[in-house]
Scaffold this active site. Sequence first.
Site, PDB file in Angstrom:
ATOM      1  N   LYS A 208       3.970   2.616 -10.363  1.00  0.00           N
ATOM      2  CA  LYS A 208       5.199   2.046 -10.915  1.00  0.00           C
ATOM      3  C   LYS A 208       4.866   0.795 -11.732  1.00  0.00           C
ATOM      4  CE  LYS A 208       9.593   0.015  -9.607  1.00  0.00           C
ATOM      5  NZ  LYS A 208      10.624  -0.223  -8.613  1.00  0.00           N
ATOM      6  N   GLU A 214      -5.734  -0.724  -6.029  1.00  0.00           N
ATOM      7  CA  GLU A 214      -6.329   0.542  -5.608  1.00  0.00           C
ATOM      8  C   GLU A 214      -6.269   1.571  -6.736  1.00  0.00           C
ATOM      9  OE1 GLU A 214      -4.181  -1.264  -3.918  1.00  0.00           O
ATOM     10  OE2 GLU A 214      -4.576  -1.203  -1.748  1.00  0.00           O
ATOM     11  N   GLY A 278       9.460   2.433  -5.222  1.00  0.00           N
ATOM     12  CA  GLY A 278       8.279   3.299  -5.079  1.00  0.00           C
ATOM     13  C   GLY A 278       8.469   4.370  -4.014  1.00  0.00           C
ATOM     14  N   ARG A 279       9.002   3.975  -2.867  1.00  0.00           N
ATOM     15  CA  ARG A 279       9.149   4.938  -1.756  1.00  0.00           C
ATOM     16  C   ARG A 279      10.338   5.871  -1.940  1.00  0.00           C
ATOM     17  NH1 ARG A 279       9.786  -0.294  -0.501  1.00  0.00           N
ATOM     18  NH2 ARG A 279      11.754  -1.039   0.383  1.00  0.00           N
ATOM     19  N   GLU A 364       8.811   0.431   5.449  1.00  0.00           N
ATOM     20  CA  GLU A 364       8.756  -0.537   4.347  1.00  0.00           C
ATOM     21  C   GLU A 364      10.192  -0.943   3.969  1.00  0.00           C
ATOM     22  OE1 GLU A 364       7.073   0.294   0.228  1.00  0.00           O
ATOM     23  OE2 GLU A 364       5.352  -0.715   1.100  1.00  0.00           O
ATOM     24  N   HIS A 395       0.166  19.144  22.631  1.00  0.00           N
ATOM     25  CA  HIS A 395      -1.107  19.102  23.354  1.00  0.00           C
ATOM     26  C   HIS A 395      -1.771  17.738  23.216  1.00  0.00           C
ATOM     27  CE1 HIS A 395      -0.846  23.411  24.097  1.00  0.00           C
ATOM     28  NE2 HIS A 395      -0.269  23.445  22.911  1.00  0.00           N
ATOM     29  N   LYS A 519      -2.293  -8.655   0.013  1.00  0.00           N
ATOM     30  CA  LYS A 519      -2.858  -8.368  -1.322  1.00  0.00           C
ATOM     31  C   LYS A 519      -3.427  -9.642  -1.928  1.00  0.00           C
ATOM     32  CE  LYS A 519       0.592  -4.937  -2.844  1.00  0.00           C
ATOM     33  NZ  LYS A 519       1.655  -4.686  -3.807  1.00  0.00           N
TER      34      LYS A 519
HETATM   35  O1  F6P Z   1       2.137  -2.484  -1.782  1.00  0.00           O
HETATM   36  C1  F6P Z   1       3.290  -1.751  -1.560  1.00  0.00           C
HETATM   37  C2  F6P Z   1       3.719  -1.014  -2.785  1.00  0.00           C
HETATM   38  O2  F6P Z   1       4.275  -1.904  -3.691  1.00  0.00           O
HETATM   39  C3  F6P Z   1       4.688   0.096  -2.446  1.00  0.00           C
HETATM   40  O3  F6P Z   1       5.990  -0.340  -2.308  1.00  0.00           O
HETATM   41  C4  F6P Z   1       4.460   1.029  -3.578  1.00  0.00           C
HETATM   42  O4  F6P Z   1       4.957   2.321  -3.306  1.00  0.00           O
HETATM   43  C5  F6P Z   1       2.963   0.988  -3.680  1.00  0.00           C
HETATM   44  O5  F6P Z   1       2.634  -0.359  -3.421  1.00  0.00           O
HETATM   45  C6  F6P Z   1       2.381   1.421  -4.995  1.00  0.00           C
HETATM   46  O6  F6P Z   1       2.889   0.667  -6.051  1.00  0.00           O
HETATM   47  P1  F6P Z   1       2.720   1.154  -7.553  1.00  0.00           P
HETATM   48  O7  F6P Z   1       3.418   2.454  -7.710  1.00  0.00           O
HETATM   49  O8  F6P Z   1       3.326   0.064  -8.380  1.00  0.00           O
HETATM   50  O9  F6P Z   1       1.250   1.296  -7.821  1.00  0.00           O
END
Ligand code: F6P
Length: 555
Positions: A208, A214, A278-279, A364, A395, A519
């Site tokens: 987003k 990452e 995002g979620r 979240e 199980h 972060k």
């Molecule tokens: O660190 C949490 C977060 O901001 C989430 O809310 C989001 O889904 C995820 O990181 C990834 O964010 P982006 O889509 O901006 O890379």
Amino acid sequence: MQSPVDATTTEAWGRLSSLAQDYRPNMRTWFAEDPGRTERLSFTAGDLFVDMSKNWLDDTIVSSLVDLADQVHLTDRIDAMFRGDRINVTEDRSVLHTALRKPAGQSLILDGKDVVADVQGELDKIYAFARKIRSGEWRGITGKTIRTIVNIGIGGSDLGPVMAYEALKPYGQLGLECRFISNIDPTDAAEKTFLLDPETTLVIVASKTFTTLETITNARIVRNWLLSTLKDRGAIADGQENEAVAKHFVAVSTALEKVAAFGIDPANAFGFWEWVGGRYSVDSAVGTALAVYIGPDNFEAFLAGFHAMDEHFRTTPLERNVPALMGLLNIWYTNFHGAQSHAVLPYAQYLHRFPAYLQQLTMESNGKRVRWDGTPVTSDTGEIFWGEPGTNGQHAFYQLIHQGTRLVPADFIAVANPANPTRDAENDVHELFLGNFFAQTKALAFGKTADEVRAEGTREEIVSARVFPGNRPTTSIMAPELSPSVLGQLIALYEHITFTEGIVWGIDSFDQWGVELGKQMAKELTPAVAGNEAAIEAQDPSTKALIRYYRSQRV
Ligand code: F6P
């Protein structure tokens, strides 16, 4: 924006507190004395049949929970969300994931623009792209058709697409597969690109913000892998890098200028909007990998499923409104009976990532300690969601749910028609499977008494160990089959359960400030981890010792 109502000061909260005092659930008696119980406490929403009768509920509790919802103005808040009010107060944003699935032709004006028209325009681009990949018209730099989609993203840009990809495998195009890279542990990218053919691979970088460490790091790793592998095999020459990236990389983001800065042509980018959290984004361009895999028609059915649940939530009176009732039930267990966690147990192997997906959606959203006006919350918030598919969980951890000391309300999910009908010599295997689904909620509700254990001839010393107390609450959710539409309905169901709880707690369910400190510190620690002595010395004793241990062990 008006202040949230403090739910704990309402008349209904007081009433529920009194009802919860010395509460003694007795499902055996409730069911024996009230033959209409299941009918009264079962509901339908879209294609979902939801049996809430094996819960700590009766008519008085249901009406008190509905009164609580009224007293915190849930219906007004639902309208405010669907209207596009800026209910994400701390980020000053509208919350309009429901607009992502409004049918073409409807409209919703936000700041003078029709967001539904924007959504449909972007969907048209995604569908055109999906058709090109699926038909083989889109080719890689060496002229080969695409066989593997690699989605790089994390959090909402990963969990939704992975979960839905796994759930809808029977709807995928044969010969296409998706892989998902999320973790910055370089092992993730290494494993997912192992033995992968770059000539037939298309990478979707989904973020987003397009700033997430990452995702941007993994995108660079995979770009290097793609270009160097193509060069090593003589498939491209120096100078062809941009052309190769254009043929093998697309992006999904709300920040298209950052996409261009990364080196992906904005013509190969699919956008969405700041009002999609995002979620809450699997039904936006974030679902592009899924749209390619299952195709535009199935993706449309997926969106229609969300919309059916949205309409149920928006228009059904609270007494029959399934997401509202399930959210209120969670409040009943969390705030009046001290439940800390909530299990989600899908009896559908294809839903094996659904609990993980729900962890981000619910935790979240509702893991907050202040309300949307900044004042402290006045009750516990945010259950810990967890789960695994049945029967595997039976199980492993069901022991604790059946006989442990903790209250773990659980949602059981199953479908009537299996994607892979199978008979062995003796049985329809899906029926063996469903037998477990039906048995578990029955055992949890009704248990087994000491006398029943004795009647089986059990020796007295171990009778108590074999007693099942029962009265363990469950909700059963069934659907005809796990179709794209049903999956959309299930996701929207939990989105609106989460919303309902957030309104009772008075919190902003759409921000996520709690992810920021880690972060920021990870960035600040980089020099220390890399061995800068002054930076190591500046750390607290524990962090210093851990970094020193790391430095001493690395080879
Ligand atoms: O660190 C949490 C977060 O901001 C989430 O809310 C989001 O889904 C995820 O990181 C990834 O964010 P982006 O889509 O901006 O890379």
